[in-house]
Design a protein around this motif. Sequence first.
Motif, PDB file in Angstrom:
ATOM      1  N   GLU A  38       1.285  -1.037  -0.130  1.00  0.00           N
ATOM      2  CA  GLU A  38       0.131   0.065   0.136  1.00  0.00           C
ATOM      3  C   GLU A  38       0.586   0.842  -0.134  1.00  0.00           C
ATOM      4  O   GLU A  38       0.604   1.954  -0.288  1.00  0.00           O
ATOM      5  CB  GLU A  38      -1.330  -0.089   0.950  1.00  0.00           C
ATOM      6  CG  GLU A  38      -1.647   1.424   1.819  1.00  0.00           C
ATOM      7  CD  GLU A  38      -3.023   0.747   2.286  1.00  0.00           C
ATOM      8  OE1 GLU A  38      -2.614   1.447   3.174  1.00  0.00           O
ATOM      9  OE2 GLU A  38      -3.749  -0.046   2.414  1.00  0.00           O
ATOM     10  N   ALA A  60      -8.872   0.724  -1.791  1.00  0.00           N
ATOM     11  CA  ALA A  60      -9.186   1.135  -0.648  1.00  0.00           C
ATOM     12  C   ALA A  60     -11.402   0.964   0.260  1.00  0.00           C
ATOM     13  O   ALA A  60     -11.387   0.788   1.575  1.00  0.00           O
ATOM     14  CB  ALA A  60      -8.915   2.030  -0.522  1.00  0.00           C
ATOM     15  N   TYR A  82      -5.793  -4.077  -7.428  1.00  0.00           N
ATOM     16  CA  TYR A  82      -5.334  -4.032  -5.881  1.00  0.00           C
ATOM     17  C   TYR A  82      -6.649  -4.196  -5.244  1.00  0.00           C
ATOM     18  O   TYR A  82      -6.941  -4.360  -4.281  1.00  0.00           O
ATOM     19  CB  TYR A  82      -5.136  -2.459  -6.429  1.00  0.00           C
ATOM     20  CG  TYR A  82      -4.869  -1.445  -4.791  1.00  0.00           C
ATOM     21  CD1 TYR A  82      -3.992  -1.996  -4.315  1.00  0.00           C
ATOM     22  CD2 TYR A  82      -5.691  -0.436  -4.081  1.00  0.00           C
ATOM     23  CE1 TYR A  82      -3.587  -1.288  -2.749  1.00  0.00           C
ATOM     24  CE2 TYR A  82      -5.708   0.013  -2.868  1.00  0.00           C
ATOM     25  CZ  TYR A  82      -4.850  -0.321  -1.826  1.00  0.00           C
ATOM     26  OH  TYR A  82      -4.869  -0.147  -1.138  1.00  0.00           O
ATOM     27  N   MET A  90      -6.675  -5.999  -1.527  1.00  0.00           N
ATOM     28  CA  MET A  90      -8.185  -5.376  -0.492  1.00  0.00           C
ATOM     29  C   MET A  90      -9.419  -6.114  -0.192  1.00  0.00           C
ATOM     30  O   MET A  90     -10.168  -5.993   0.735  1.00  0.00           O
ATOM     31  CB  MET A  90      -8.191  -4.045  -0.793  1.00  0.00           C
ATOM     32  CG  MET A  90      -7.325  -2.736  -1.040  1.00  0.00           C
ATOM     33  SD  MET A  90      -5.753  -2.855   0.351  1.00  0.00           S
ATOM     34  CE  MET A  90      -6.147  -1.751   1.512  1.00  0.00           C
TER      35      MET A  90
END
Length: 496
Positions: free
Chosen positions: A300, A326, A379, A383
Amino acid sequence: MDVHGNGYNRWLLFILMLLATLAGSLMQSTLGTALPTLMKKFEIDLNTAQQATTWFLLALAIMVPVSAYLVKRFPTKHLTLVTYCLLLGGICLTAFTPEKHAMWTMFVIGRVIAAAAVGILMPLLQITILNIFSANERSLAMGLMGLVVGMSPAIGPTLTGWILDQSHHFMGLTLAASWQTIFYIPMVVLIIVLVLTPFIMRDVIPTEATIHLDSLSLILSSFGFGLFLLGFTNVSTDGWGDLWSVDAPIVTGLLIIGLFTWRQLTIPHPFLDLRVFKSWNFTITTITTIMAMMAMMGVEMMLPTYLQNVHGMTALDSGLTLLPGALFVGILSPIAGLLYAKAGIKRLAIAAFVVLIAGTIPFAFLTTSTPAIVITLMYTVRMIGVALALMPLTTAAMDALPQAQTTDGTAVNNTARQLASSVGVAVLTSVTQNVINTNKPHHQLSTVDPLKYAAKSLDASMQGFQVAFSVGLAFAVIGLVVALFFKRAKKVGANS
C-alpha cells in the motif's frame, strides 16, 4: 451508567470517539500519496521520506502496550482529553514544518507525537466497546469501527491527491495550500471533538489506583523494537551486511526483545501480558494478522510511489487509482464480521488469504506499461482479501480469550499489528531502494547518453518494485499456511 453511577448517551460517546479515531487514522493513511511531493520539497530520497511512515508506525506500536496501563490507571475522560490534545499538537507540528532539508527531523518528530496519541486511541476505543456495549451489540460496534478505520485508506490517499493536484494548478493563489493542507481536515475534526468531549465523554472504564507502570519493561520494549526497526530502515542506504548500521541494530534489538519477553513472563504484573499466547487460536490469529498487515501495508505504501514515479501520474490520479480497493475495506468490514459468525475464522481466513494471494501475484510482474485499470482491479482484489481477514481476525483473537484477559489481549494484538505494519513498510522500502541502488546505471552515463541513462534508471526502479511486491506476496502465502492450523473454536461470544 458510568463508573460513578451517572447516566450518559453511549452511542453519542462512541460516535465522538470514532471521529477522533478517524482523524488519527487519516494521519496514518494520507502520507503515502504525498511522499513524492515531500521528497521534492525537502530534497530527500525515498528511504528518508519513508521514515515519516516507519517511525510513525513504530511509535504507535510502542504506545499500544502502554495504553493498557493508561486505560487501567487514569479516568477515561481525562485520558481521552490528554490524548486528543497530544494528537492535535503532533499534527500542528508536522503541518507547520518549514520546507527545508534540515527541518525534516521536525516533521518526523511531529509524526511521532501524533503516533503516540493514535497508539492510545485505537486500543482505548476497543476497550470502551467492550465496556459500554453488551455481547449482542459489540459486533455492530466493531463493524462500525472497522468501517471508520477501513475507510481512512480510501479517504486519505484520494484526498491527499486532490489537495496536491489543486495546489499544482493554483500555486499562484494558494502558496501555503500544498502538502500542509492535508493535515488541516484532521485538525478541524479534532478541534470539534475537543470542544464536545467535556460534555459527552464519561469515565466508562474502571480504574485501578494501585497499578504501577514497569519502567524497565517500557525501556526494553522501546529500545528493542526501535533498534530492530532502525536496522531495517538502514538497509536501503547501507545495504545488507553492514555491521554497525544494519546487523548490530537488528541483533541487539532482538536480544533486548528477548529480555523484554523474559521479564513479561516472570514479573507478577507484566507491562504486556504475553501469557495470552497460551491460547493456541490467539497465537495463530496474531501470526496471521501480522502476515496480513505486512502484506497490506508494504504494498500500500509503495504503490503511490510506483504510480507517480514510473507512470508519471499526478498525486490525485494515483489516489483515484487505489480508491476502489480502499473503499472495499470499509464497505466489507461489517459484512466480514457477519461471515465470521456464520463460517468461523478458519474457513474465512483461508478464503481471505487465497483472495489476497490472487490479487498480489500480478503485482510481481508489473511493467512500465501496465494499464492503470489493471492496477486498480488487482489492488481491489487484494483489498477484498484484506477486508475479509483483518476485522474477523481481530474479533477471533478476543473470542479466543476469557473476558478477564481481553484488555491484555487487545494490547498484545494491537502491538503485533502495529509492529507488523512498521516492519512491513521498512522491509519493502529497504528492499526496493537496495535493488534500485544495485541496478541503477553509473551517473557518468547521464552526460554521455542521457536517454540510455533514463531508460536504465527506469528499469532499475521497476526491478525494485517487482522484488518488493514479491516480498509482499510471500507474506500473504505465509499467512495462508498459518491459517491452516486454526483449531475448532467455541461459538463466537462464548466467553464474553
